[in-house]
Design a protein around this motif. Structure first.
Motif, PDB file in Angstrom:
ATOM      1  N   ARG A 123     -55.460  20.055  18.163  1.00  0.00           N
ATOM      2  CA  ARG A 123     -56.370  19.006  18.617  1.00  0.00           C
ATOM      3  C   ARG A 123     -57.206  19.529  19.785  1.00  0.00           C
ATOM      4  O   ARG A 123     -56.716  20.296  20.598  1.00  0.00           O
ATOM      5  N   VAL A 124     -58.436  19.063  19.851  1.00  0.00           N
ATOM      6  CA  VAL A 124     -59.355  19.509  20.899  1.00  0.00           C
ATOM      7  C   VAL A 124     -59.452  18.426  21.972  1.00  0.00           C
ATOM      8  O   VAL A 124     -59.573  17.239  21.663  1.00  0.00           O
ATOM      9  N   ASP A 125     -59.418  18.816  23.233  1.00  0.00           N
ATOM     10  CA  ASP A 125     -59.493  17.867  24.342  1.00  0.00           C
ATOM     11  C   ASP A 125     -60.895  17.298  24.514  1.00  0.00           C
ATOM     12  O   ASP A 125     -61.894  18.014  24.360  1.00  0.00           O
ATOM     13  N   ALA A 126     -60.941  16.009  24.868  1.00  0.00           N
ATOM     14  CA  ALA A 126     -62.203  15.391  25.279  1.00  0.00           C
ATOM     15  C   ALA A 126     -62.596  15.928  26.650  1.00  0.00           C
ATOM     16  O   ALA A 126     -61.746  16.303  27.446  1.00  0.00           O
ATOM     17  N   LYS A 167     -46.941  21.845  31.046  1.00  0.00           N
ATOM     18  CA  LYS A 167     -48.118  22.612  30.617  1.00  0.00           C
ATOM     19  C   LYS A 167     -48.220  23.936  31.372  1.00  0.00           C
ATOM     20  O   LYS A 167     -48.591  24.973  30.793  1.00  0.00           O
ATOM     21  N   LYS A 168     -47.896  23.922  32.654  1.00  0.00           N
ATOM     22  CA  LYS A 168     -47.942  25.164  33.432  1.00  0.00           C
ATOM     23  C   LYS A 168     -47.001  26.207  32.835  1.00  0.00           C
ATOM     24  O   LYS A 168     -47.358  27.383  32.711  1.00  0.00           O
ATOM     25  N   PRO A 221     -54.517  28.292  26.588  1.00  0.00           N
ATOM     26  CA  PRO A 221     -53.772  27.125  27.068  1.00  0.00           C
ATOM     27  C   PRO A 221     -53.639  26.047  25.997  1.00  0.00           C
ATOM     28  O   PRO A 221     -54.536  25.877  25.168  1.00  0.00           O
ATOM     29  N   ILE A 222     -52.531  25.326  26.030  1.00  0.00           N
ATOM     30  CA  ILE A 222     -52.341  24.226  25.090  1.00  0.00           C
ATOM     31  C   ILE A 222     -53.233  23.063  25.509  1.00  0.00           C
ATOM     32  O   ILE A 222     -53.436  22.813  26.703  1.00  0.00           O
ATOM     33  N   SER A 223     -53.801  22.362  24.554  1.00  0.00           N
ATOM     34  CA  SER A 223     -54.650  21.210  24.870  1.00  0.00           C
ATOM     35  C   SER A 223     -53.768  20.046  25.303  1.00  0.00           C
ATOM     36  O   SER A 223     -52.612  19.916  24.867  1.00  0.00           O
ATOM     37  N   TYR A 224     -54.308  19.195  26.148  1.00  0.00           N
ATOM     38  CA  TYR A 224     -53.573  17.989  26.539  1.00  0.00           C
ATOM     39  C   TYR A 224     -53.339  17.100  25.322  1.00  0.00           C
ATOM     40  O   TYR A 224     -52.324  16.404  25.236  1.00  0.00           O
ATOM     41  N   ALA A 281     -56.191  27.432  16.078  1.00  0.00           N
ATOM     42  CA  ALA A 281     -55.864  27.336  17.500  1.00  0.00           C
ATOM     43  C   ALA A 281     -54.555  28.058  17.803  1.00  0.00           C
ATOM     44  O   ALA A 281     -53.634  28.079  16.982  1.00  0.00           O
ATOM     45  N   TYR A 282     -54.500  28.690  18.957  1.00  0.00           N
ATOM     46  CA  TYR A 282     -53.323  29.388  19.493  1.00  0.00           C
ATOM     47  C   TYR A 282     -52.997  30.695  18.765  1.00  0.00           C
ATOM     48  O   TYR A 282     -51.935  31.262  18.968  1.00  0.00           O
ATOM     49  N   THR A 283     -53.918  31.154  17.924  1.00  0.00           N
ATOM     50  CA  THR A 283     -53.742  32.474  17.336  1.00  0.00           C
ATOM     51  C   THR A 283     -54.411  33.501  18.243  1.00  0.00           C
ATOM     52  O   THR A 283     -55.231  33.150  19.097  1.00  0.00           O
ATOM     53  N   TYR A 284     -54.085  34.744  18.053  1.00  0.00           N
ATOM     54  CA  TYR A 284     -54.606  35.787  18.940  1.00  0.00           C
ATOM     55  C   TYR A 284     -54.653  37.111  18.192  1.00  0.00           C
ATOM     56  O   TYR A 284     -53.925  37.316  17.198  1.00  0.00           O
ATOM     57  N   PRO A 285     -55.530  38.037  18.614  1.00  0.00           N
ATOM     58  CA  PRO A 285     -55.645  39.333  17.932  1.00  0.00           C
ATOM     59  C   PRO A 285     -54.338  40.115  18.036  1.00  0.00           C
ATOM     60  O   PRO A 285     -53.667  40.096  19.072  1.00  0.00           O
TER      61      PRO A 285
END
Length: 347
Positions: free
Chosen positions: A230-233, A163-164, A174-177, A332-336
């Motif tokens: 997916r969204v982290d708890a 992940k780092k 950051p990527i979700s767990y 998720a993970y998109t950016y301007p």
């Protein structure tokens, strides 16, 4: 104004929808519009308020068609933006897979733990309350330390290191767990498929890769790959929802799988996720008359060159497992996009 008039005139809406090709721009000044019964004798017997209403309908249609005609550029811009976001997600996903592939390749013994990590994170799902599921909650110390998760800390540590690296090159946050755990399990599954192909080629890696690419099931991952976001708890999931697989009876396993919408078929195909020794797990499962036929089916499939039945069913089941109760954020993970200063362009 055009929109409000069109919304009150179903006949005109159907005219627009049926007679205006999507790719044709509308030019109201060059195309005459004739509305039924609006060209009438002013001194006729029709009431004035009826004539006014029909005239207003025509005005509304004209303005509405102008709006529809001019909206083509807006639709084009929206489609272009959507394609850019898809490309951003696809590129990031490819990078994530590369990082996880390298991490697993250097630690092949971790594969069973990665599979079980994904399974135990997902099977906290409870249909009645619509809580739990593959939400990354297993990362919390209070959850990873539970008896059912014994021995999974090294797998989680491996993913934290990965992940780092992933977060260091991510442009969209950051990527979700939750995503990380499931994509690590996907990489682990693919590694087992490839290893089986190499084994069928007598241990020859080059021939094994050719066999896997020619007859393997890599193309079956399309639906899984789209479930990216997916969204982290934010808290651990409740205790007591996941059995200790090594101690559970087949009936306890069946009950747990049934509680999340799975049956004997899914239990049999996910046997590799239930412990470090798939053969021992399958021997236990084969003692149950409901599960035994599926165990035997997949054992026969794994003896074939393509292993199609086993691999396709495993991919399908794991895809469903990886989204139990989850709402996927497809942005998720998109950016301007970086803005270009045209004044600095050299022509």
């Amino acid at each position: 104004m055009g929109v409000s008039f069109l919304s009150t005139c179903p006949s005109l809406l159907s005219l627009v929808a049926n007679d205006t090709p999507p790719s044709t721009r509308y030019h109201p000044r060059s195309v005459p519009i004739c509305c039924n019964k609006t060209i009438i004798d002013v001194v006729g017997e029709e009431p004035f308020h009826w004539r006014r209403r029909e005239v207003l309908k025509c005005v509304g249609a004209t303005v509405g068609l102008e709006i529809i005609g001019s909206s083509g550029s807006l639709v084009g811009m929206a489609n272009a933006a959507d394609l850019i976001e898809r490309r951003q997600r696809s590129e990031f996903q490819s990078q994530v897979k590369g990082t996880l592939y390298n991490a697993i390749k250097g630690n092949p013994d971790i594969i069973p733990s990665l599979l079980k990590l994904a399974l135990n994170d997902a099977l906290t799902y409870e249909k009645a309350t619509k809580s739990g599921g593959p939400n990354g909650s297993i990362r919390f110390s209070s959850e990873i330390s539970r008896p059912e998760n014994t021995g999974l800390s090294p797998a989680l540590n491996l993913l934290e290191e990965a992940k780092k690296e992933i977060d260091s090159y991510s442009k969209g946050g950051p990527i979700s767990y939750a995503d990380l755990i499931n994509y690590a399990a996907q990489s682990a599954v693919k590694a087992t498929f490839l290893a089986a192909a190499i084994s069928k080629c007598g241990g020859n890696e080059e021939k094994g890769n050719i066999l896997y690419n020619a007859y393997g099931s890599n193309g079956q991952w399309g639906l899984f790959d789209r479930q990216f976001g997916r969204v982290d708890a934010q808290d651990p999931d409740p205790e007591g929802r996941v059995p200790i697989w090594e101690k559970a009876s087949v009936q306890e396993m069946k009950d747990k799988f049934s509680a999340v919408g799975f049956g004997p078929r899914q239990l049999a195909v996910l046997s590799a996720f239930l412990g470090p020794d798939q053969s021992a797990t399958e021997t236990l499962l084969a003692s149950d008359p409901d599960v035994a036929p599926w165990v035997q089916k997949y054992q026969r499939s794994r003896e074939t060159v393509s292993r199609t039945d086993y691999e396709v069913d495993l991919i399908t089941t794991f895809t469903k497992l990886s989204t139990l109760g989850q709402q996927i954020n497809y942005e998720a993970y998109t950016y301007p996009r970086a803005k270009i200063d045209i004044t600095k362009l050299k022509l």
